[in-house]
Design a protein around this motif. Structure first.
Motif, short mmCIF file in Angstrom:
data_model
loop_
_atom_site.label_atom_id
_atom_site.label_comp_id
_atom_site.label_asym_id
_atom_site.label_seq_id
_atom_site.Cartn_x
_atom_site.Cartn_y
_atom_site.Cartn_z
N ASP A 1 0.78 -1.25 0.00
CA ASP A 1 0.00 0.00 0.00
C ASP A 1 0.82 1.29 0.00
OD1 ASP A 1 -2.30 -1.39 -0.16
OD2 ASP A 1 -2.90 -1.13 1.92
N GLU B 1 -6.06 -8.61 8.65
CA GLU B 1 -6.74 -7.34 8.39
C GLU B 1 -8.05 -7.50 7.66
OE1 GLU B 1 -3.96 -4.91 6.16
OE2 GLU B 1 -3.45 -6.51 4.79
N ASP C 1 -7.17 -1.58 7.38
CA ASP C 1 -8.02 -2.39 6.50
C ASP C 1 -9.15 -3.04 7.27
OD1 ASP C 1 -7.44 -2.47 3.64
OD2 ASP C 1 -5.41 -2.93 4.29
MG LIG Z 1 -3.58 -3.05 5.12
#
Ligand SMILES: [Mg+2]
Ligand SMILES: CC(C)(COP(=O)(O)OP(=O)(O)OC[C@H]1O[C@@H](n2cnc3c(N)ncnc32)[C@H](O)[C@@H]1OP(=O)(O)O)[C@@H](O)C(=O)NCCC(=O)NCCSC(=O)C[C@H](O)C(=O)O
Length: 285
Positions: free
Chosen positions: A39, A122, A148
């Protein structure tokens, strides 16, 4: 000689695309590093970041810090190439995001062989499968992905993290059952030192080994929060001494500061001292 436990008080994410941050990390007081290909790296930069990271790890200089590479999910355009590259890098483990169950670790191991695996915890499904994930033979660690998880659960931010507690607890139980490491999620407001300290204290109380971090300014707070305090070390020493004396006198229980000390308390006291020694050994490098 038994191995000292590996400290994981601070686990710093570094975007693999940021050469300056990769360089700086060689000097930072972090117990572990997550080199991130997921990410923190923009889609256009991902292939180049993979190369930058491979070069940084080949150059070395990260000392005894645990080196973990977070790849993109295997269902993405980059995941398989990341996994292949990560297995060839001088890393200690590969971290897979959004793990829903052990089959995803099996699929990753098809590419990475016997490289130790860590799992990002997550997703709601991952919370419910935490025990099976922790039991995977190659799984050595779990990382809470609280951003998340909050997104998938539709929670509101609360400083006490009440909406996340069930998930955090399930993952802790799974990790402790199977003897794998577990580190807490990130604290996004990286300039809010008091907020970070409060969340670290909560994570330490709950039994996490340490905290994932996003900025070097967070290291000192996490290292302090997850180190045994002077009082804990002093108490551990006195408990062990008092218990040894009690045993020598034919008793099974000692009393320290008005509280009983049994063999299980002595085991915790020994763990405290071993952790302190491990931290001292790491800091002495
Ligand atoms: Mg994440
Ligand atoms: C948050 C940041 C974008 C801030 O970056 P920047 O503006 O460069 O910060 P500073 O100018 O204050 O930086 C000062 C110096 O520190 C270095 N630096 C900054 N961040 C790092 C780092 N993470 N590791 C190592 N070094 C770092 C800068 O290079 C400066 O150095 P110098 O030039 O010598 O002064 C940035 O911190 C950042 O990108 N952080 C990481 C973000 C990240 O990794 N996000 C993804 C992980 S979180 C996540 O995904 C959790 C999970 O999946 C979930 O679901 O919850």
């Amino acid at each position: 000689m038994p191995q000292l436990p590996r400290p994981l008080r601070s686990v710093l994410y570094i975007p693999a695309s940021r050469s300056r941050a990769l360089e700086k990390a060689r000097t930072l007081q972090t117990d572990a590093i997550i080199f991130d290909l997921e990410d923190a790296v923009a889609p256009d930069e991902k292939p180049a970041a993979r190369t930058t990271l491979a070069e940084a790890l080949a150059a070395g200089g990260y000392g005894e810090r645990l080196k973990i590479v977070r790849i993109n999910g295997l269902e993405t355009d980059w995941g398989a190439d990341d996994a292949q590259a990560a297995a060839e890098m001088a890393a200690d483990a590969v971290l897979l995001p959004k793990v829903d169950g052990p089959a995803q670790l099996d699929a990753l191991a098809q590419i990475t062989g016997d490289t130790p695996l860590w799992a990002m915890m997550e997703t709601p499904q991952g919370m419910l499968a935490a025990a099976e994930i922790a039991a995977h033979p190659l799984c050595q660690g779990m990382v809470m992905g609280t951003n998340d998880l909050a997104k998938d659960m539709g929670t509101r931010f609360r400083a006490d993290r009440l909406p996340l507690m069930t998930g955090l607890g399930l993952c802790l139980l799974a990790a402790k059952t199977h003897g794998v490491a577990i580190v807490d999620g990130v604290f996004n407001a990286f300039k809010d030192t008091d907020g970070l300290a409060a969340e670290c204290a909560q994570g330490r109380d709950m039994g996490f080994d340490g905290k994932t971090l996003i900025h070097p300014a967070q290291l000192e707070v996490a290292n302090a929060a997850f180190s045994p305090t002077e009082e804990e070390v002093d108490l551990a020493r006195r408990q062990i001494a008092a218990y040894d004396e009690a045993i020598a006198a034919g008793q099974a229980v000692a009393v320290v500061d008005g509280r009983i000390v049994e063999n299980l308390h002595v085991a915790t006291a020994r763990e405290t001292l071993a952790k302190m020694d491990a931290i001292a050994a790491l800091s002495a490098e």
